[in-house]
Structures are given as structure tokens and as C-alpha cells.
Design a protein around this motif. Structure first.
Motif, mmCIF file in Angstrom:
data_model
loop_
_atom_site.group_PDB
_atom_site.id
_atom_site.type_symbol
_atom_site.label_atom_id
_atom_site.label_comp_id
_atom_site.label_asym_id
_atom_site.label_seq_id
_atom_site.Cartn_x
_atom_site.Cartn_y
_atom_site.Cartn_z
ATOM 1 N N ASN A 280 45.903 45.056 22.577
ATOM 2 C CA ASN A 280 46.237 45.427 23.960
ATOM 3 C C ASN A 280 46.354 44.198 24.848
ATOM 4 O O ASN A 280 47.276 44.063 25.648
ATOM 5 C CB ASN A 280 45.184 46.376 24.523
ATOM 6 N N ARG A 281 45.400 43.310 24.696
ATOM 7 C CA ARG A 281 45.412 42.115 25.542
ATOM 8 C C ARG A 281 46.630 41.239 25.206
ATOM 9 O O ARG A 281 47.287 40.697 26.096
ATOM 10 C CB ARG A 281 44.119 41.326 25.343
ATOM 11 N N SER A 282 46.902 41.124 23.925
ATOM 12 C CA SER A 282 48.030 40.284 23.507
ATOM 13 C C SER A 282 49.355 40.879 23.973
ATOM 14 O O SER A 282 50.251 40.155 24.424
ATOM 15 C CB SER A 282 48.027 40.130 21.979
ATOM 16 N N GLN B 268 44.684 34.082 21.079
ATOM 17 C CA GLN B 268 43.502 34.841 21.517
ATOM 18 C C GLN B 268 42.360 34.672 20.514
ATOM 19 O O GLN B 268 41.215 34.428 20.899
ATOM 20 C CB GLN B 268 43.853 36.328 21.656
#
Lengths: 495, 148
Positions: free
Chosen positions: B58-60, B113
Motif C-alpha cells: 500500500n505504501r509503495s 522501502q
């Protein structure tokens, strides 16, 4: 995978012992970790459990039999990777090829022990690892204990142990246990239990390991100190007390390197003896010790100097000012100058360092300069047993056949002051130094107080510390009361 | 690790190329993307679990999407978008190269990340090892597949 075997008798099988890769641990374990054993590494947070297990995993893993590290609860695999990769034993190229990692925290959080076991079985079947580590086992048990009866936990442990053993796997379970939890079923099932502790005493942290049990091997009992450095965990096996049995004496006598001193000592220091030189500050103890080393180097012997009070470069420069080139001896690997001053040493760590150096270069002479510095370098918890520690140190080193020369600083007073450590019973030779006032002038004098099995001089001799070393002078036989420090001319006639 | 480290960009491109080469539908970039991400998820879940992987993804995606709108066409990454616009329609909006670039960009961000936690070299290795066994040299050296 490096292994050795325990002796095989007609009715038993040879027990394969795995090299753990943890320096000192194999010695404590009696040769290594028994293959196929089911072990528990227990201890509080930060005691080195995970690092020790990881070292073993990297040491034993091969392409054919990889290692598997299973994380249940606690530190995630990724976080562990973050920190463990900084240790020198951690070979990043082995990750996910020879050393595999598996995070089962989700299965563990659900509290379903059967699901956890099923995943382990699945993984082990696929990878066929030679060693499996389960971290943290205790947190898993804690998580499910409110939802599952104790018998299910016990059954899980039994089944896990059974599976891992029948699959030809050596396993390590890691858990944060307290001593009062020793009745936990896992302790019964385990073939080996390693108990790690971390004690704080006056700003000093001391880590220890105890092998509570290790089935099939004769391990070293008791507590052994350990350290965690950039190389991982290192164990310093506790060398047991040396019996006071007489050693087979070497008839050789070693020169002190001081003209006239050998004659005072019946021809020199008997090889393999332990000498203690006790004197007040500034009495030249280090010069005596340096000349003893120099005499050995001239005779082609190798030597080790353990320095506790000043840095080696200063020590070597001081010797240089006497015309003794210790640097050249170090360069030729005939001399090791070991600097031990971290203030949290254990006796076993010190012994290990000295013993390694002695064995590396085949040293026959060892200088401890000084015993006072040695005591101060120890963590406070070890100072309480310093006398016993000194006994072990001297016993261990002389049992290797080396001749020891230790200096100790004493506070002057009336009468003869020996070492102050009440260790005269374990030394073979004691030489005492003191200041005396003779005709308004302060002089230094020495006396060979004790020499086992030697016909030594009983005379006080004055001496001076010159630019070329120690120079012995006359005896003080014409004086009485030398031990008071203020002798007076004897009224006795010439004998 | 003593062997020369691979760059995240290089590994991402090679992973994508390998994925296309081994796919039964190499011309359908959305299918290839799904296959690659499925393998990546299987590998990284071993390290960080399903929730950890979801958070990482999700963050990526959030970091990649603003510069690579084609990422929205990959159903694995944008299920809501996929529900409203089937892959065949979305694929028509973005070119094959746009989708390829978006996936490669996503892989790079994921490695970055992970790299913030375990270091770039190790992160690249963990992602690279999600490739098929014969492409494991992406991880930095010749490897043996010990998983029988």
C-alpha cells in the motif's frame, strides 16, 4: 557442516557433535551440540539468545541441509535481519538460500497450535533443513495458554520435538523464561537447555551462560561468562580450579635478566614456577618484569605480557628506554603484549586471551603486570572472588608449562608486606621489595622471601634502577631492622 | 555481502523481463504483473507476514501512483479500480510500456522501502529471489535451488 563424534562403545552409537560456531561453546558442551537434539535457549531480554541461535544456524547450514529460522511472536524476521546482518558471522549471501526465514506470527497470534505445527511441518518437508530455530517459543505458549488447556501446549511441544527429531533435524527453541518456570513441559522434553543471564553490578554488565543439561555429552557445569561483540556471542569457559598436586618439575632455571639476581635465586627461576614480585610504587617492578622477558627473548624463548595499567605502546617505549627492543620481538611474533583494561573483564576472558596468546606463539614466559591492575580490570562481581580467580589464573597458566612473573603493588609499612592478596600459598617464588633509609638516604632493597625447593639467599640486597636496568648492590647484612624501613647498624660482630 | 551489489533499478527491470519470459501470456502485461506480484507476495510474506506485505504494498503504491498512473490498471494493486474498469478496458487506456514502467517503478520503491529497514543490498536480494530459480543470479551470485 563441521562435526566431531563422541566415543562409540560396543552397545552405543557414535553421537555426532555439531560445531556451533560460537567460540568457547563447544568446549562447554563437551565437544559440540549433539546432532538431532531438541534444545532450549532460555533467558531474559537482551541476553543474546537470538544471536547465539543465529550463529549456530549460519555455522551449520549447507546447500544440502539449509537452516530455517521461524519467527512466531516478538521480533519480526525483517527487524531481526536488520540487526543481525551487522554481525560478522552473518553471511548475507546465505539468506534465503542456505538460511531461510519464516514469519509465522499471524498463525501464532490466532492461537491455533495445530496450524502453527502444520506450517512448520509443511516448511520442513519442503526445505529439508538440518537445523531449525523457533523464536520465540515462550511467547507462543503465553499467547495460547488462556485459550488452550495446558495439555494441548504439552502435546504441541511433544509433537514438535518428535517431528523435528524424526526428520533428522537439530532444533533450537528460544524463549524468555524465568527460573521459576523450570517446570514448564518444554524443559522436560528438551535434550539440552542453555540458560543465559545478564546481571548488572555497579554499572557493569556481565553475561553468563549455564548449560543446565545436555543429554549424551559431558558438558562443563557451572556458569561461564560470555560476551556479545561484532563477531557475535563468545563464551569463555570457566576453567576449573587446578589441583595443588605437584607438577612434574622442569630442572631448567630461567634467567631473570638481572646480573647477580640469578645467584640470589639459587641459579635462576625454576622453569614452570610462578613468581610474584611485590613492592611499593616506583620500586621498579615493571623494569624487573621487562628484563625477565628480555632474558627469555635473548634465549630464543617467546613471551606474553598482559598489561593492565598502561597502554602497550607506552610499555614498549619504557622498555626501549632501557635498551630493550620489544617492538622487534612483537614483529617477529616472539612477543605478545596484551592490553586488558576494559573494567568489565571476567577472569575466564582474561585467561582465554592469555592462553590463546601463549599457544599461538609457544610462549614459555608470561608476565602479569600487575595483579592490582588485573583486579581493577575485572567487573565488580568478579572482584569478590579475586583470590580464587588468581588461583585459577596461575594454576591454569603454570599447568601449560609457562613460567609466570607477576607484579603486585603493596603499601609500605613496618614489617614485611607480601602480596596483600594472601596468595603466597599458590606462588612458588616471592620476591619482596621495599624502601629503606640508610644513613639519611632512601634506598631500594629486595629480599627473596620464598622459593620452593631452592636454596636461595636470605639477605636483603640494595638495588638501583638505572638507564640500563636494575643493578644490584651490596647486602644489608650489617644492618638490623631492615624490615622496619629504618635499619640500624648491627652491633653484632662479623660472622 | 562481498559480491557486487545489484541496483534496485537493474533488478526490477530484470525481474520484469524474467516474468514476461516465463509467463504463458507474455503479451498481456496485466497478467504478467499479477503473476510477478503474486510471487513477490509469497516470498515477502515469509518475512513480514500478510499484513506486513499489505502495508508495504500500500505504501509503495501510494508513493508510485502519482508518477505512474498506469499502476491503477493492475488489479492486484487497485482492486476497487479494477472492479469499476475491467482489465481489458483499462489496458486500452495505458500502453504496454506505461504499465511495464509503472510495475518496474513500483518494484524499485518496494526495494527502497525494505532497504530503509534492512539496507539496500539485502532488500534487493530479498526481492530478487522472488524470481524463478533459473533467474536467481539476480540476487548477486550463482545460486543452487535447494528446495526440492
Amino acid at each position: 557442516m563441521s562435526t566431531s563424534s563422541m566415543a562409540e562403545t560396543p552397545d552405543s552409537i557414535a553421537l555426532q557433535l555439531l560445531k556451533t560456531g560460537v567460540p568457547g561453546l563447544d568446549e562447554v558442551l563437551g565437544g559440540g551440540l549433539p546432532a538431532l537434539s531438541f534444545n532450549l535457549i532460555a533467558g531474559g531480554p537482551g541476553s543474546g539468545k537470538t544471536t547465539m541461535a543465529m550463529q549456530m544456524l549460519f555455522e551449520t547450514s549447507t546447500a544440502e541441509r539449509p537452516g530455517l529460522f521461524i519467527t512466531l511472536l516478538g521480533e519480526t524476521s525483517l527487524k531481526m535481519l536488520r540487526y543481525q546482518q551487522h554481525f560478522t558471522f552473518f553471511d548475507g549471501h546465505k539468506v534465503d538460500e542456505q538460511v531461510h526465514f519464516l514469519n509465522l506470527s499471524e498463525e501464532a497470534l490466532n492461537g491455533d497450535l495445530d496450524a502453527v505445527l502444520a506450517r512448520i511441518v509443511q516448511e520442513v518437508t519442503t526445505l529439508r533443513p538440518g537445523m531449525v530455530v523457533v523464536d520465540s517459543f515462550r511467547s507462543l505458549v503465553h499467547e495460547v495458554q488462556n485459550e488452550a488447556p495446558a495439555t494441548s501446549v504439552e502435546r504441541f511441544v511433544q509433537r514438535l520435538a518428535l517431528y523435528l527429531t524424526t526428520w533428522d533435524i537439530t532444533s533450537l527453541l528460544i524463549g524468555e523464561y524465568q527460573e521459576q518456570e523450570l517446570r514448564n513441559p518444554v524443559f522436560t522434553v528438551a535434550d539440552g537447555i542453555f540458560w543465559l543471564t545478564q546481571a548488572i553490578d555497579r554499572n557493569s554488565v556481565v553475561r553468563k551462560i549455564q548449560v543446565v543439561k545436555s543429554r549424551g555429552v559431558e558438558h562443563m557445569p557451572g556458569l561461564h561468562t560470555m560476551k556479545i561483540t561484532k563477531d557475535g556471542v563468545r563464551v569463555f569457559p570457566r576453567v576449573s580450579m587446578q589441583p595443588a598436586a605437584p607438577r612434574s618439575r622442569d630442572a631448567r632455571r630461567l634467567s631473570t635478566g638481572i646480573e647477580g639476581m640469578d645467584a640470589l635465586m639459587g641459579g635462576g627461576i625454576p622453569a614452570g614456577d610462578s613468581v610474584v614480585l611485590a613492592g611499593p610504587t616506583g620500586s621498579g617492578k615493571t623494569t624487573f618484569a621487562t628484563q625477565f622477558v628480555a632474558a627469555g627473548l635473548r634465549a630464543g624463548e617467546a613471551a606474553v605480557i598482559a598489561v593492565f595499567e598502561e597502554r602497550p605502546n607506552i610499555y614498549i617505549a619504557r622498555a626501549q628506554s632501557l635498551g630493550i627492543d620489544l617492538d622487534a620481538a612483537v614483529a617477529a611474533d616472539k612477543l605478545r603484549v596484551i592490553y586488558l583494561r576494559p573494567l568489565d573483564l571476567s577472569v575466564d576472558e582474561t585467561m582465554q586471551e592469555i592462553r590463546n596468546a601463549v599457544q599461538d606463539i609457544g610462549a614459555t614466559r608470561v608476565v602479569i603486570d600487575s595483579i592490582n591492575g588485573f583486579e581493577m580490570a575485572l567487573a565488580p562481581t568478579f572482584r569478590a572472588d579475586f583470590r580464587e580467580s588468581l588461583y585459577r589464573l596461575i594454576g591454569t597458566l603454570t599447568s601449560l608449562g609457562v613460567t609466570m612473573y607477576s607484579t603486585v603493588e603493596v603499601v609500605e609499612g613496618k614489617g614485611l608486606h607480601l602480596t596483600g592478596y594472601h596468595v603466597s600459598f599458590l606462588t612458588d617464588v616471592i620476591v619482596s621489595q621495599r624502601y629503606v633509609e640508610i644513613e639519611g638516604e632512601v634506598r631500594k632493597a629486595l629480599l627473596v622471601i620464598k622459593m620452593r625447593g631452592s636454596n636461595h639467599s636470605r639477605d636483603f640486597r640494595v638495588y638501583e634502577t638505572t638507564r640500563t636496568g636494575i643493578v644490584l648492590g651490596n647486602t644489608l647484612s650489617q644492618y638490623d631492622g631492615v624490615t622496619t624501613g629504618v635499619p640500624v647498624r648491627s652491633r653484632r660482630g662479623p660472622s | 555481502m562481498s559480491n557486487p551489489a545489484r541496483s534496485a533499478g537493474g533488478v526490477a527491470q530484470e525481474l520484469w523481463a524474467e516474468a514476461r519470459q516465463h509467463s504463458e501470456s507474455p503479451d498481456n502485461v496485466l497478467v504478467v504483473a499479477d503473476e510477478l506480484l503474486t510471487k513477490l507476495e509469497a516470498r515477502l510474506r515469509r518475512w513480514i507476514g500478510a499484513e506486513g506485505y499489505a502495508a508495504l504494498l500500500n505504501r509503495s503504491v501510494a508513493l508510485t501512483l502519482p508518477h505512474n498512473a498506469a499502476l491503477a490498471s493492475v488489479s492486484d494493486l487497485h482492486p476497487r479500480a479494477a472492479e469499476s474498469s475491467p482489465s481489458s478496458q483499462t489496458a486500452a487506456v495505458f500502453s504496454e510500456s506505461e504499465t511495464s514502467d509503472a510495475i518496474i517503478a513500483l518494484l524499485i520503491v518496494m526495494m527502497e522501502q525494505l532497504g530503509s529497514i534492512v539496507g539496500t543490498d539485502m532488500a534487493v536480494r530479498l526481492v530478487a529471489l522472488s524470481a524463478p530459480p533459473n533467474a536467481r543470479s539476480l540476487a548477486g551470485h550463482e545460486s543452487k535451488d535447494t528446495q526440492s
